[in-house]
Structure formats: C-alpha cells, structure tokens
Scaffold this active site. Structure first.
Site, PDB file in Angstrom:
ATOM      1  N   ASP A 210       0.810  -1.230   0.000  1.00  0.00           N
ATOM      2  CA  ASP A 210       0.000   0.000   0.000  1.00  0.00           C
ATOM      3  C   ASP A 210       0.837   1.270   0.000  1.00  0.00           C
ATOM      4  OD1 ASP A 210      -2.127  -1.749   0.245  1.00  0.00           O
ATOM      5  OD2 ASP A 210      -2.267  -1.525   2.420  1.00  0.00           O
TER       6      ASP A 210
ATOM      7  N   GLU B  28       5.703  10.522   8.778  1.00  0.00           N
ATOM      8  CA  GLU B  28       5.627  10.585   7.306  1.00  0.00           C
ATOM      9  C   GLU B  28       4.461   9.740   6.784  1.00  0.00           C
ATOM     10  OE1 GLU B  28       7.168  12.940   6.113  1.00  0.00           O
ATOM     11  OE2 GLU B  28       8.608  13.236   7.727  1.00  0.00           O
TER      12      GLU B  28
ATOM     13  N   HIS C 191       1.357  11.665   6.905  1.00  0.00           N
ATOM     14  CA  HIS C 191       1.129  12.517   5.723  1.00  0.00           C
ATOM     15  C   HIS C 191       0.438  11.713   4.618  1.00  0.00           C
ATOM     16  CE1 HIS C 191       2.958  16.075   7.212  1.00  0.00           C
ATOM     17  NE2 HIS C 191       4.205  15.642   7.196  1.00  0.00           N
TER      18      HIS C 191
ATOM     19  N   HIS D  25       0.596  18.995   9.469  1.00  0.00           N
ATOM     20  CA  HIS D  25       1.283  19.243  10.743  1.00  0.00           C
ATOM     21  C   HIS D  25       0.339  19.853  11.779  1.00  0.00           C
ATOM     22  CE1 HIS D  25       5.470  19.332   8.673  1.00  0.00           C
ATOM     23  NE2 HIS D  25       5.114  18.113   9.031  1.00  0.00           N
TER      24      HIS D  25
ATOM     25  N   ASN E  84      -8.091  -4.033   2.996  1.00  0.00           N
ATOM     26  CA  ASN E  84      -7.776  -5.465   2.893  1.00  0.00           C
ATOM     27  C   ASN E  84      -6.746  -5.883   3.936  1.00  0.00           C
ATOM     28  OD1 ASN E  84      -9.372  -5.339   0.592  1.00  0.00           O
ATOM     29  ND2 ASN E  84      -7.616  -4.840  -0.702  1.00  0.00           N
TER      30      ASN E  84
ATOM     31  N   VAL F  96       4.761 -11.243  16.299  1.00  0.00           N
ATOM     32  CA  VAL F  96       4.734 -10.667  17.646  1.00  0.00           C
ATOM     33  C   VAL F  96       3.344 -10.914  18.203  1.00  0.00           C
ATOM     34  CG1 VAL F  96       4.874  -8.540  19.000  1.00  0.00           C
ATOM     35  CG2 VAL F  96       6.391  -8.855  17.024  1.00  0.00           C
TER      36      VAL F  96
ATOM     37  N   GLU G 224     -22.324 -13.978  -1.276  1.00  0.00           N
ATOM     38  CA  GLU G 224     -21.506 -15.117  -0.845  1.00  0.00           C
ATOM     39  C   GLU G 224     -22.041 -15.691   0.464  1.00  0.00           C
ATOM     40  OE1 GLU G 224     -19.494 -13.542  -3.983  1.00  0.00           O
ATOM     41  OE2 GLU G 224     -19.683 -12.348  -2.166  1.00  0.00           O
TER      42      GLU G 224
ATOM     43  N   ASP H 232     -14.977 -12.623  -2.992  1.00  0.00           N
ATOM     44  CA  ASP H 232     -16.072 -11.884  -3.625  1.00  0.00           C
ATOM     45  C   ASP H 232     -16.192 -12.297  -5.092  1.00  0.00           C
ATOM     46  OD1 ASP H 232     -18.097 -10.129  -3.962  1.00  0.00           O
ATOM     47  OD2 ASP H 232     -16.958  -8.311  -3.538  1.00  0.00           O
TER      48      ASP H 232
END
Length: 424
Positions: free
Chosen positions: A96, A146, A149, A155, A205, A217, A284, A296
């Site tokens: 992504d 970052e 953003h 900010h 997703n 973890v 479904e 789907d």
C-alpha cells in the site's frame, strides 16, 4: 458513514533500506533487519489508537548499490523514489505504501518527507526517512509521522483557529525528544476527512499471515505465522475465543474472528456473509468449514442488468446514459444516432480505434463503440453533439468496454458491436 469510518484499516508497508544503511550497520544485514523490525513494531503500536494496523509486507536492502539517486535534496529523492516504486517495485510486490530509510543527511532540518493524502496512489504513496538517531523510537516516530502525511494528516499547528491541543504529538512539525506516541485531534480529523474524501480502498484489505515478513509478535493484533488468533495484549483483549497470552484459540473454539465466525464457532453452511452489492454482484455464503467468507464473486459477463439497459461486465453494468451523466451531470442523456455518424469519419477524435498514429474509422454497425456522444437538456431543431477526449488517455471519452450498443450486442475490446453471447 460512521461504520465506514470505524472499520479497521491495514497499511501494508514496504520498506527499502539504501546502501548508506548497510554501511552504517557495517554490512551486518541481520542487525539492520532487526533495527527495521523494531521500527515497524513501534509504528504499528502508534497507529492502533486510530484502528489502523501497520504490517511489514516487504523489505528490500540495497546492499550492492542504490537503485535510485539518494541525495541530500529531500524533494528530489522523494520524487525519484516515488517514480521507482511505481515503475519497478509495485510490479514485483503488492503493497500500500513504500518508505525509504537512509543514512544520508537531508538538507536543513528535514529528517523525512512524504506526499500528503496519497495512500493507495501508484506514484505518490511513498515517503523517505533519515535514520537520524541512535534511539530506535525516534526514527520510528519519524516514519510514523511521514506515514501520517500519506494518510492525509498535516502538521499540528498551535494557533488560535486550529488548536491541536498537543505540542508533542506524532504530527508535530519538528521532532523533539519529548515527542509522544499520540495523535492530536487535528490529526484524527485530517485522517477522517481523508477517508471520506479519497475513499482509499487498498487499506481495507487485511494482509494474509504469509504476506507479513517481520517475525511474529503475539499481541500486536496482526495474525501472523504460528498464531491462531491475535487480539492484542492480555490487558486490552476483549475476545473470548482467543487466549491473548499465547495467541492460540481458547478451548473449544474453532475461530476467533471472520465474517463466518459466530460465537467462536464456524457459521452454518449457507449463512450469507456478503450481500450482493448490485445486479452484477453475487451474494456469498459461509462454507461451514472456515471462518472466512469466500472470495467476492461477480455475475458472469453478459448477464442483463439494470432492467435490460445493459449487460454485466467485470462486475459493473456499463450503460451509455450513466457514462454521459458522469461526464456532464444529471441532465445529460445519450445523443441521437446522427451524432454517432461522426465516428464513421475516422478524423480527429472520431474513430473506433487508434493504433500508434493510425486511426481506424468505425464501421456502420460499430459506430456506437467509438467516441461517446451526449446531449444536455431537451434538444430543439439544432442538436449539439457533446463529446470529450484527453491527450493523455486515448480511452477517455470513448464508449466503455462491455457497453450495450444494440439489443443483444456489446462493445468488445476491438470496439466492435458484437453478440453478447460470444463477446467474452
């Protein structure tokens, strides 16, 4: 709307460490990987308060040479990294957002840079980060900033009209040792506005266990290899089906979550888990053997839809009227046949196909598969055949593929009006 905003989001993150990072860690790649895994664990912790989980799905280390020019000019480095990500990395690995980690010092006080409100965009869902501290937490908070953003956050400015009630939150304009892991109200509002305005699909997703490349973890809410479930820490876990301490299912439980998991058991076979969105979608149902709703599925291409106004094509019901409305607004309608005769000429923007510089006019039977013509409002004696085109995208303003061009016929990929039963 509230349900859409409250849904859990998953940022599937790719990180690239450049040559300077390898040098900084004396070529010890294992040590460098550990450093990055810690960064991602912290980012995931920070974002959980916004109901976002951040998973590392790809890590690339440029141990021989940098694949882009990493310089102290942050703006240029960000642009080349974005370009490399779109043309190279995305083709190799689905993710992504991609972030670069470098030991090169950026000009001025900059320690990171990213495009705003760019999550899920091919060329701009990126950020660059300087590995500016020996303290892992501070580097992690820079990358979290970052990434903020990318998710639409600007900010935190402390002024009268936009009081963000936080001088040390994640989106503070400058980094300091006092920085906290919290988001200000301004950041939360920015993020909600981004979701509402841009509707980024990719972060809905969930990554699969095998997509995640960092060591598992237990307690980070991400389902990872070796875990049966992960509901967060024992203090915060609310799920009776999952033992938070071990990330195993509790005794007698078949599942802990999923559209086909009901009170720790698989839903009965045949239970609907995803309704049909429209007449080109299929509902479904659960299988009774799994907690997941099946993939789907869509109606077959060519099935009549919208009261026979069109035929399904890849899950949509493309009809000329809707295409006209999307270009010209609600009082647009499809132009009379006479307008489509322009497509027989094969001149200018009026044609069925264009290959390199060669223009192919439409045959008489195919004229409704070329340029789309619309009219606005009621037509008098004079008809204004409206059409649109774009220099950048040759398909813009053309009749969409799969559109009904006559009864029982649709436009195929060669822009011919053909029998719907043989088109696909």
């Amino acid at each position: 709307q509230q349900r859409y905003l409250n849904a859990k989001r998953y940022v599937k993150l790719a990180i690239v460490a450049d040559r300077s990072m390898v040098t900084k860690h004396n070529g010890k790649l294992k040590k460098l990987r550990k450093w990055i895994y810690r960064i991602v664990n912290t980012i995931n912790e920070v974002y959980r308060s916004l109901n976002i989980l951040v998973a590392l799905v790809y890590l690339e280390i440029w141990s021989k040479e940098d694949l882009i020019n990493v310089t102290s000019a942050a703006k240029d480095t960000l642009a080349s990294f974005g370009n490399w990500r779109a043309t190279d990395l995305l083709k190799r690995r689905s993710h992504d957002a991609a972030h670069l980690l470098t030991n090169i010092k950026f000009d001025g006080t900059t320690v990171g840079k990213a495009y705003v409100a760019s999550m899920c965009q091919q060329d701009s869902s990126v950020g660059i980060n300087q590995d500016h501290s020996k303290i892992n937490l501070l580097v992690a908070l820079t990358m979290a900033h970052e990434l903020g953003h990318n998710l639409g956050m600007s900010h935190d400015v402390v002024n009268t009209e936009k009081q963000c009630n936080c001088g040390t939150c994640v989106m503070a304009p400058t980094i300091s040792d006092q920085i906290s892991k919290l988001f200000s109200n301004c950041s939360k509002n920015d993020y909600e506005n981004f979701l509402t305005l841009y509707k980024p699909q990719c972060i809905l997703n969930e990554p699969s266990k095998t997509d995640i490349v960092s060591p598992p973890v237990c307690g980070n809410e991400l389902l990872e290899v070796g875990e049966e479930c992960d509901c967060g820490s024992p203090e915060t876990c609310q799920n009776p089906c999952c033992d938070a301490a071990t990330c195993k299912l509790t005794s007698g439980s078949q599942c802990a979550k999923g559209l086909c998991c009901d009170q720790c058991k698989f839903s009965k076979s045949g239970t609907e888990c995803r309704a049909a969105k429209d007449d080109c979608d299929i509902a479904e149902s659960c299988t009774g053997q799994s907690a997941d709703c099946p993939t789907d599925d869509l109606q077959r291409n060519g099935k009549p839809c919208q009261n026979n106004a069109g035929y399904c094509y890849n899950g949509k019901c493309p009809i000329m009227l809707n295409q006209c409305i999307s270009f010209y607004g609600s009082n647009a309608t499809v132009a009379p046949d006479i307008c489509f005769n322009y497509n027989l000429k094969g001149e200018g923007n009026f044609y069925c196909r264009k290959e390199q510089a060669t223009i192919f006019p439409c045959a008489q039977k195919d004229k409704k598969c070329g340029r789309l013509f619309c009219v606005l409002g009621p037509t008098g004696k004079r008809i204004s055949c409206k059409n649109t085109y774009s220099e950048d995208d040759p398909n813009y303003g053309m009749v969409d593929l799969g559109t009904k061009c006559e009864d029982g016929k649709v436009c195929n990929s060669n822009r011919e009006c053909v029998d719907v039963n043989t088109a696909y």
